[in-house]
Design an enzyme around this catalytic site. Structure first.
Site, PDB file in Angstrom:
ATOM      1  N   ARG A 242       0.862  -1.192   0.000  1.00  0.00           N
ATOM      2  CA  ARG A 242       0.000   0.000   0.000  1.00  0.00           C
ATOM      3  C   ARG A 242       0.889   1.229   0.000  1.00  0.00           C
ATOM      4  NH1 ARG A 242      -5.042   2.106   3.602  1.00  0.00           N
ATOM      5  NH2 ARG A 242      -6.035   0.693   2.121  1.00  0.00           N
TER       6      ARG A 242
ATOM      7  N   HIS B 296      -7.435   0.848  -6.296  1.00  0.00           N
ATOM      8  CA  HIS B 296      -7.651   0.113  -5.042  1.00  0.00           C
ATOM      9  C   HIS B 296      -8.443  -1.164  -5.391  1.00  0.00           C
ATOM     10  CE1 HIS B 296      -7.821  -0.697  -0.912  1.00  0.00           C
ATOM     11  NE2 HIS B 296      -8.701   0.181  -0.491  1.00  0.00           N
TER      12      HIS B 296
ATOM     13  N   GLN C 254     -10.506  -3.466  -2.894  1.00  0.00           N
ATOM     14  CA  GLN C 254     -11.735  -2.829  -2.406  1.00  0.00           C
ATOM     15  C   GLN C 254     -12.908  -3.134  -3.343  1.00  0.00           C
ATOM     16  OE1 GLN C 254     -12.285  -0.643   0.471  1.00  0.00           O
ATOM     17  NE2 GLN C 254     -14.383  -1.063  -0.125  1.00  0.00           N
TER      18      GLN C 254
ATOM     19  N   ASP D  52     -16.622   8.482  -1.402  1.00  0.00           N
ATOM     20  CA  ASP D  52     -15.340   8.307  -0.702  1.00  0.00           C
ATOM     21  C   ASP D  52     -14.983   9.670  -0.113  1.00  0.00           C
ATOM     22  OD1 ASP D  52     -12.808   7.445   0.112  1.00  0.00           O
ATOM     23  OD2 ASP D  52     -11.921   7.587  -1.886  1.00  0.00           O
TER      24      ASP D  52
ATOM     25  N   CYS E  82     -16.104   3.108   0.844  1.00  0.00           N
ATOM     26  CA  CYS E  82     -14.968   2.217   1.149  1.00  0.00           C
ATOM     27  C   CYS E  82     -14.514   2.363   2.600  1.00  0.00           C
ATOM     28  CB  CYS E  82     -13.816   2.497   0.195  1.00  0.00           C
ATOM     29  SG  CYS E  82     -13.295   4.220   0.186  1.00  0.00           S
TER      30      CYS E  82
ATOM     31  N   ARG F 182     -14.110  -7.079   2.799  1.00  0.00           N
ATOM     32  CA  ARG F 182     -12.701  -6.863   2.451  1.00  0.00           C
ATOM     33  C   ARG F 182     -11.888  -8.102   2.800  1.00  0.00           C
ATOM     34  NH1 ARG F 182     -10.287  -2.208   2.155  1.00  0.00           N
ATOM     35  NH2 ARG F 182      -8.871  -3.464   0.919  1.00  0.00           N
TER      36      ARG F 182
END
Ligand code: CP
Ligand code: NVA
Length: 328
Positions: free
Chosen positions: A106, A133, A136, A229, A270, A315
């Site tokens: 990440r 991402h 996700q 988001d 998310c 997730r």
């Protein structure tokens, strides 16, 4: 379906069938976990988790998934590795590649995770970059499938900053899976034109409609999924908050947006989210700009239409599927 040895860097690298396979595998592993059936499919293997940005869900998902699969985990936080500061990406990749069976990364540019994968010669997973991402999106799609029983033909509207990792990845994922995608934002927050062109080509195969709309009423009317988001992402300077609030306030997910979408619509995010003043950043920005919430109101976040915690749980199950499929 054989994904053994594959990296998971972006959804553009995967076919619709492969993405579908990962979502179904996640559902199967989720069921096993709920029924207490062991699934140590990667017993004795080792994974390194490199985090150059902070995380709750992604880190915990990788750790719990790896443990459930019978693996060992080494976590490298932003300050405790040499990578980038005293050792190049390529050198780090070649060292970790000798010790581990897989790496999660990440951090910042997509080029970093791509370079890690090129040199490590073991599966590398993207746990979030500035551009994408992808893990996700697997969780989001598993959640949508659980809720609506299908993906194809679902109308997903993404409100807010659509030119960053979440907007980009959702557009790619929707194009791949035949989900209709609308970016609802001021023009300057639409995804990159080149990526739009690539997704339009993909969408020709799957029938997904891709739309870009500044009008919130027109964009959200009758939508199945309203997604947002945070307006300022990790790694962006604090000074951009003022401009973002000015530009994106009209694109906040509030009660009238959900009403316009209809009572069967769901709200997704998310996470983390600034839906109230219970975080330091949320409180500071709300007080500075005279607001109660930022990208979504607390009422929508806490409403029965909000499925954000199902999404967060997924997730873990979807990340587990990625590891199991590529290493198991
Ligand atoms: N959604 C997500 O990636 O959360 P974290 O930043 O907590 O990992
Ligand atoms: N756009 C957000 C996503 C967090 C999961 C960020 O990059 O900070």
């Amino acid at each position: 379906m054989n994904l053994k040895g594959k990296n998971f860097l972006k959804l553009l690298d995967f076919s619709s069938e492969e993405i579908d396979y990962l979502i179904n595998l996640a559902a199967e592993l989720k069921q096993k976990k709920k029924n207490g059936i062991e699934h140590k499919l990667c017993s004795g293997k080792n994974i390194a988790l490199i985090f150059e940005k902070t995380s709750t869900r992604t880190r915990c998902s990788f750790e719990v998934a790896a443990h459930d699969l019978g693996m060992n985990v080494t976590y490298l936080d932003p300050d405790s590795s040499q990578m980038g500061k005293k050792e190049s990406i390529a050198d780090t990749a070649r060292v970790l590649g000798r010790m581990f069976d897989a790496i999660e990364y990440r951090g910042y540019e997509q080029s970093i995770v791509e370079e890690l994968a090129e040199y490590a010669k073991i599966p590398v997973y993207n746990g979030l970059t500035n551009e994408f991402h992808p893990t996700q999106i697997l969780a989001d799609f598993l959640t949508i499938k659980e809720h609506f029983g299908r993906l194809k033909g679902i109308n997903l509207v993404y409100m807010g900053d659509a030119r960053y990792n979440m907007g980009n990845s959702l557009m790619v994922g929707c194009a791949k899976m035949g989900v209709n995608f609308t970016a609802c934002a001021p023009k300057k927050y639409f995804p990159d034109q080149k990526l739009i062109e690539i997704c339009r080509e993909v969408a020709k195969e799957t029938g997904a409609k891709l739309e870009f709309c500044e009008d919130t009423k027109a964009a959200t009317k009758g939508a199945d999924v309203i997604y947002t988001d945070i307006w300022v992402s990790m790694g962006e300077p604090i000074c951009v908050w003022e401009e973002r609030i000015k530009d994106l306030s009209d694109y906040q997910v509030n009660e009238s947006v959900m009403e316009n979408a209809g009572q069967n619509a769901v709200f997704m995010h998310c996470l983390p989210s600034y839906h109230d003043k219970k975080t330091t950043v949320g409180k500071e920005m709300c007080e500075k700009f005279g607001r109660d919430s930022l990208e979504v109101t607390d009422r929508v976040f806490e409403s029965a239409q909000s499925i954000v915690f199902d999404e967060a749980e997924n997730r873990m199950h979807t990340i587990k599927a990625v590891i199991a499929a590529t290493l198991g």
